[in-house]
Motif scaffolding. Structure first.
Motif, PDB file in Angstrom:
ATOM      1  N   GLY A  11     -28.002  14.935 -24.386  1.00 56.81           N
ATOM      2  CA  GLY A  11     -27.637  16.135 -25.138  1.00 56.81           C
ATOM      3  C   GLY A  11     -27.791  17.397 -24.300  1.00 56.81           C
ATOM      4  N   ASP A  12     -27.112  18.443 -24.736  1.00 56.08           N
ATOM      5  CA  ASP A  12     -27.128  19.701 -23.986  1.00 56.08           C
ATOM      6  C   ASP A  12     -28.524  20.312 -23.932  1.00 56.08           C
ATOM      7  N   PHE A  13     -29.342  20.039 -24.939  1.00 54.74           N
ATOM      8  CA  PHE A  13     -30.651  20.685 -25.003  1.00 54.74           C
ATOM      9  C   PHE A  13     -31.800  19.696 -24.853  1.00 54.74           C
ATOM     10  N   ALA A  14     -31.515  18.611 -24.125  1.00 57.30           N
ATOM     11  CA  ALA A  14     -32.563  17.621 -23.843  1.00 57.30           C
ATOM     12  C   ALA A  14     -33.367  18.107 -22.640  1.00 57.30           C
ATOM     13  N   PRO A  15     -34.661  17.769 -22.552  1.00 50.48           N
ATOM     14  CA  PRO A  15     -35.409  17.000 -23.545  1.00 50.48           C
ATOM     15  C   PRO A  15     -36.055  17.867 -24.638  1.00 50.48           C
ATOM     16  N   GLN A  16     -36.043  19.201 -24.488  1.00 52.09           N
ATOM     17  CA  GLN A  16     -36.788  20.059 -25.431  1.00 52.09           C
ATOM     18  C   GLN A  16     -36.454  19.784 -26.899  1.00 52.09           C
ATOM     19  N   GLU A  17     -35.135  19.958 -27.243  1.00 52.90           N
ATOM     20  CA  GLU A  17     -34.756  19.838 -28.657  1.00 52.90           C
ATOM     21  C   GLU A  17     -34.897  18.400 -29.153  1.00 52.90           C
ATOM     22  N   VAL A  18     -34.675  17.441 -28.259  1.00 53.17           N
ATOM     23  CA  VAL A  18     -34.812  16.038 -28.662  1.00 53.17           C
ATOM     24  C   VAL A  18     -36.254  15.774 -29.082  1.00 53.17           C
ATOM     25  N   ILE A  19     -37.177  16.241 -28.249  1.00 52.86           N
ATOM     26  CA  ILE A  19     -38.591  15.969 -28.535  1.00 52.86           C
ATOM     27  C   ILE A  19     -39.074  16.751 -29.755  1.00 52.86           C
ATOM     28  N   LYS A  20     -38.544  17.952 -29.906  1.00 58.23           N
ATOM     29  CA  LYS A  20     -38.858  18.737 -31.103  1.00 58.23           C
ATOM     30  C   LYS A  20     -38.384  17.976 -32.351  1.00 58.23           C
ATOM     31  N   GLY A  21     -37.176  17.427 -32.273  1.00 59.27           N
ATOM     32  CA  GLY A  21     -36.618  16.653 -33.386  1.00 59.27           C
ATOM     33  C   GLY A  21     -37.421  15.393 -33.652  1.00 59.27           C
ATOM     34  N   VAL A  22     -37.864  14.751 -32.586  1.00 56.12           N
ATOM     35  CA  VAL A  22     -38.666  13.527 -32.721  1.00 56.12           C
ATOM     36  C   VAL A  22     -39.987  13.844 -33.420  1.00 56.12           C
ATOM     37  N   LEU A  23     -40.591  14.965 -33.065  1.00 51.79           N
ATOM     38  CA  LEU A  23     -41.857  15.352 -33.708  1.00 51.79           C
ATOM     39  C   LEU A  23     -41.661  15.626 -35.196  1.00 51.79           C
ATOM     40  N   LEU A  24     -40.518  16.250 -35.537  1.00 45.81           N
ATOM     41  CA  LEU A  24     -40.204  16.486 -36.959  1.00 45.81           C
ATOM     42  C   LEU A  24     -40.017  15.150 -37.689  1.00 45.81           C
ATOM     43  N   ALA A  25     -39.251  14.254 -37.068  1.00 40.79           N
ATOM     44  CA  ALA A  25     -38.977  12.943 -37.688  1.00 40.79           C
ATOM     45  C   ALA A  25     -40.264  12.143 -37.852  1.00 40.79           C
ATOM     46  N   ASN A  26     -41.139  12.273 -36.856  1.00 38.15           N
ATOM     47  CA  ASN A  26     -42.431  11.575 -36.886  1.00 38.15           C
ATOM     48  C   ASN A  26     -43.238  11.957 -38.132  1.00 38.15           C
ATOM     49  N   LYS A  27     -43.131  13.213 -38.526  1.00 42.08           N
ATOM     50  CA  LYS A  27     -43.861  13.678 -39.720  1.00 42.08           C
ATOM     51  C   LYS A  27     -43.187  13.199 -41.000  1.00 42.08           C
ATOM     52  N   GLU A  28     -41.837  13.144 -40.993  1.00 37.12           N
ATOM     53  CA  GLU A  28     -41.111  12.875 -42.234  1.00 37.12           C
ATOM     54  C   GLU A  28     -40.861  11.412 -42.565  1.00 37.12           C
ATOM     55  N   TYR A  29     -40.627  10.600 -41.536  1.00 41.11           N
ATOM     56  CA  TYR A  29     -40.201   9.222 -41.827  1.00 41.11           C
ATOM     57  C   TYR A  29     -41.236   8.194 -41.388  1.00 41.11           C
ATOM     58  N   PRO A  30     -41.387   7.125 -42.188  1.00 43.41           N
ATOM     59  CA  PRO A  30     -42.381   6.083 -41.889  1.00 43.41           C
ATOM     60  C   PRO A  30     -41.859   5.098 -40.848  1.00 43.41           C
ATOM     61  N   ILE A  31     -41.624   5.572 -39.643  1.00 40.61           N
ATOM     62  CA  ILE A  31     -41.035   4.717 -38.607  1.00 40.61           C
ATOM     63  C   ILE A  31     -41.746   4.907 -37.271  1.00 40.61           C
ATOM     64  N   ASP A  32     -41.568   3.909 -36.402  1.00 41.92           N
ATOM     65  CA  ASP A  32     -41.975   4.076 -35.006  1.00 41.92           C
ATOM     66  C   ASP A  32     -40.804   4.675 -34.236  1.00 41.92           C
ATOM     67  N   ILE A  33     -41.102   5.589 -33.336  1.00 47.34           N
ATOM     68  CA  ILE A  33     -40.044   6.145 -32.492  1.00 47.34           C
ATOM     69  C   ILE A  33     -40.371   5.852 -31.034  1.00 47.34           C
ATOM     70  N   ILE A  34     -39.377   5.310 -30.316  1.00 47.15           N
ATOM     71  CA  ILE A  34     -39.568   5.049 -28.885  1.00 47.15           C
ATOM     72  C   ILE A  34     -38.746   6.054 -28.096  1.00 47.15           C
ATOM     73  N   LEU A  35     -39.414   6.933 -27.381  1.00 47.42           N
ATOM     74  CA  LEU A  35     -38.701   7.895 -26.531  1.00 47.42           C
ATOM     75  C   LEU A  35     -38.350   7.209 -25.214  1.00 47.42           C
ATOM     76  N   VAL A  36     -37.056   7.222 -24.875  1.00 44.26           N
ATOM     77  CA  VAL A  36     -36.606   6.554 -23.659  1.00 44.26           C
ATOM     78  C   VAL A  36     -36.147   7.599 -22.653  1.00 44.26           C
ATOM     79  N   GLY A  37     -36.704   7.532 -21.436  1.00 46.04           N
ATOM     80  CA  GLY A  37     -36.299   8.492 -20.410  1.00 46.04           C
ATOM     81  C   GLY A  37     -37.364   8.622 -19.342  1.00 46.04           C
ATOM     82  N   ASP A  38     -37.304   9.697 -18.607  1.00 50.35           N
ATOM     83  CA  ASP A  38     -38.255   9.934 -17.527  1.00 50.35           C
ATOM     84  C   ASP A  38     -39.650  10.183 -18.113  1.00 50.35           C
ATOM     85  N   GLU A  39     -40.553   9.219 -17.896  1.00 49.04           N
ATOM     86  CA  GLU A  39     -41.869   9.248 -18.545  1.00 49.04           C
ATOM     87  C   GLU A  39     -42.624  10.547 -18.265  1.00 49.04           C
TER      88      GLU A  39
END
Lengths: 360, 360
Positions: A11-39
């Motif tokens: 995405g154009d705003f990766a990784p900042q916006e992606v990780i921001k979105g992941v943190l939001l999703a982490n709070k809202e949904y009962p799921i595991d999230i696997i971030l894939v990319g440069d560790e």
């Protein structure tokens, strides 16, 4: 627990916006999230945003390479075998994740998914589905860009895939399937859609309601609308462009007088609600239907909200086993499907003759 | 003086709104208007609206028959030889009128015009041009529905016709011609548009700027956009539908709270200006370019304002001799044109091969 893999580099705003979105999703949904990319980059960004890189239900899987937005899809798919897209899709293929979301290069998403996940048996071409809002609820239109040149049989597969989406995500018992064309009457359309019309009408795999005109898209007359990827893309982008244009004119005209500026201030709540109801970031992403694994393509310019909603869509598709249903529907209809192919083979010359005889 | 023939019987609200529009046009423009249709009904309506049926610069030409909105175009064109459309077009053919406007059956307008006026020499297919507003000025898109299946050579003719419209009506010295496609890059598109791209790029009859995406339509990046009639119709109707949808949502949300209702009242002027800037009735009608005579097709649901503006567009096209310019441009380019056809014949297999090899 459902596990959604997310392309941290896409995405154009990766990784900042992606990780921001992941943190939001982490709070809202009962799921595991696997971030894939440069560790290293992912950890750095997590530290920056969340003050820690070890967050419950968020995991990191390292990927050496990254596909850029301007990479040529077919080349990137073949050469960047260790990209975050490749690694994410492999997680899905190996059952380590239930879905993969990326806001990266759309063409590469299609190419890599075909390479790693392949298609569901009986599906020739995966299709991108776009969820259009309408007055009553929403309509899924497919294909909106994966296949610019289609044969009639592909439309039949799109209809079956769209039907599964409408049943298990839009929760409709008997979704109405329409064919995008330029007139409501059965005989209207171009050579391709006239052939498709005959094929869909003779299929008993779904509730085919006939041609749907572009002017009806937002009226909720159909739950699924099928079209070739070129036409679907034109419909999608024209609609977005027109909506954007109206927004620009409104801003311009509301600024023109003092009174209308006050009016705009008072009506701000209403404007915000309209914006929310038409905001693509609320829809989160477009499913790539027909590949053997759940893949969601986010808008290149996805912000955190779009990423969060893309993860939600991935979660919903995984939870409702949409791909299993597509596979079942395709298999169940395989007998019909074969009949349809032979039906098509037996009537196609007749249909083409008729089509060329009909005065347009 | 320019003489515009108007189909008194054409459109959902004929003859009332047509005659109301004619009376408005009569006051605004220095032209003769010939009302074509049932003389008794026309006189009755003029008496009702203007208290007299003898008005300066308004004439009546009787026509026995009338083509209905739901008549099958090809049949109506052949059988209703004395319809108001036939009679109006004959006035143009015989030089008794400079242009013909009708808000009647669009398909019949195309069929009757081909029958009576035929096409300009060198033009294979007439095209309907739709004028889209944009942030800067306007863009003419053609074809938006006359030819659902097109060959590359037709696009070349559309480009020449659109160029004449842009030069003499939009008053642009060197109009930018774009090809509607699904990506800006030269290689993007479907099989048809990729072939067209090569042909237009190799033509030296106009300023070809390459592919234009649907999302760019309202940004004014091109003055003329060419496409096949199916695609153009989808783009036109999707845009109208999206704009209508935004309008519906706005009305709904503005009614939701007391404060936003007040806001809406104060902002009414701004809303009205946006409406005016996007109102199709302001554009009045779509020229049917390429027939040997000026023909303007109005929206079926034209009200008096749309009819008035349709007459204005007819007047402008006649005054600026757009058809003469199209004929000249086509003739001037006939040499190039022939070269292009032979160029196309010589390269088409190669192009198709390339197209099928390019990974999409």
């Amino acid at each position: 627990m459902i596990r959604v893999a997310v392309d941290a580099m896409g995405g154009d705003f990766a990784p900042q916006e992606v990780i921001k979105g992941v943190l939001l999703a982490n709070k809202e949904y009962p799921i595991d999230i696997i971030l894939v990319g440069d560790e290293r980059i992912i950890k750095q960004e997590l530290e920056k945003q969340a003050k820690t890189s070890s967050i419950e239900r968020i995991f990191i899987v390292h990927a050496e390479e990254e596909i850029k937005m301007d990479d040529i899809p077919s080349i990137a798919a073949r050469r960047k075998r260790n990209s975050s897209m490749h690694v994410g899709m492999k997680l899905v293929r190996n059952g380590e994740a239930n879905a993969f979301f990326s806001a990266g290069n759309t063409g590469a998403m299609m190419a890599v998914s075909k390479l790693i996940l392949r298609t569901i048996e009986g599906v020739d071409r995966p299709a991108i589905g776009a969820v259009f809002p309408n007055i009553k609820s929403s309509t899924i239109i497919l294909d909106v860009g994966a296949n610019v040149d289609c044969k009639p049989i592909h439309f039949l597969q799109f209809a079956i895939m769209g039907k599964a989406y409408a049943r298990y995500i839009l929760k409709l018992e008997n979704p109405r399937i329409g064919l995008l064309s330029i007139g409501e009457e059965d005989v209207k359309g171009n050579e391709l859609t006239k052939s498709v019309f005959t094929l869909l009408k003779n299929s008993n795999n779904f509730n085919f309601i006939g041609n749907v005109e572009a002017k009806e898209i937002f009226k909720g007359v159909a739950d699924v609308i099928v079209c070739d990827g070129f036409t679907g893309n034109i419909a999608l982008k024209s609609s977005e462009a027109a909506a954007g244009y109206i927004g620009t004119l409104l801003k311009e005209e509301l600024k023109r007088t003092f009174i209308s500026k006050i009016g705009a201030l008072l009506a701000k709540g209403a404007f915000d609600r309209v914006k929310k109801r038409t905001d693509y970031t609320e829809y989160g992403g477009a499913p790539l239907l027909g590949v053997d694994g759940i893949v969601i393509i986010g808008h290149g310019s996805s912000n955190a909200n779009a990423v969060k909603n893309g993860i939600r869509v991935s979660y919903e598709l995984a939870l409702n086993k949409v791909n299993t249903h597509i596979a079942e529907d395709i298999l169940n209809s395989l007998e019909n499907h074969k009949q349809n192919i032979s039906l098509w083979e037996s009537i196609k010359d007749k249909v083409k003759n008729m089509a060329s005889q009909i005065q347009k």
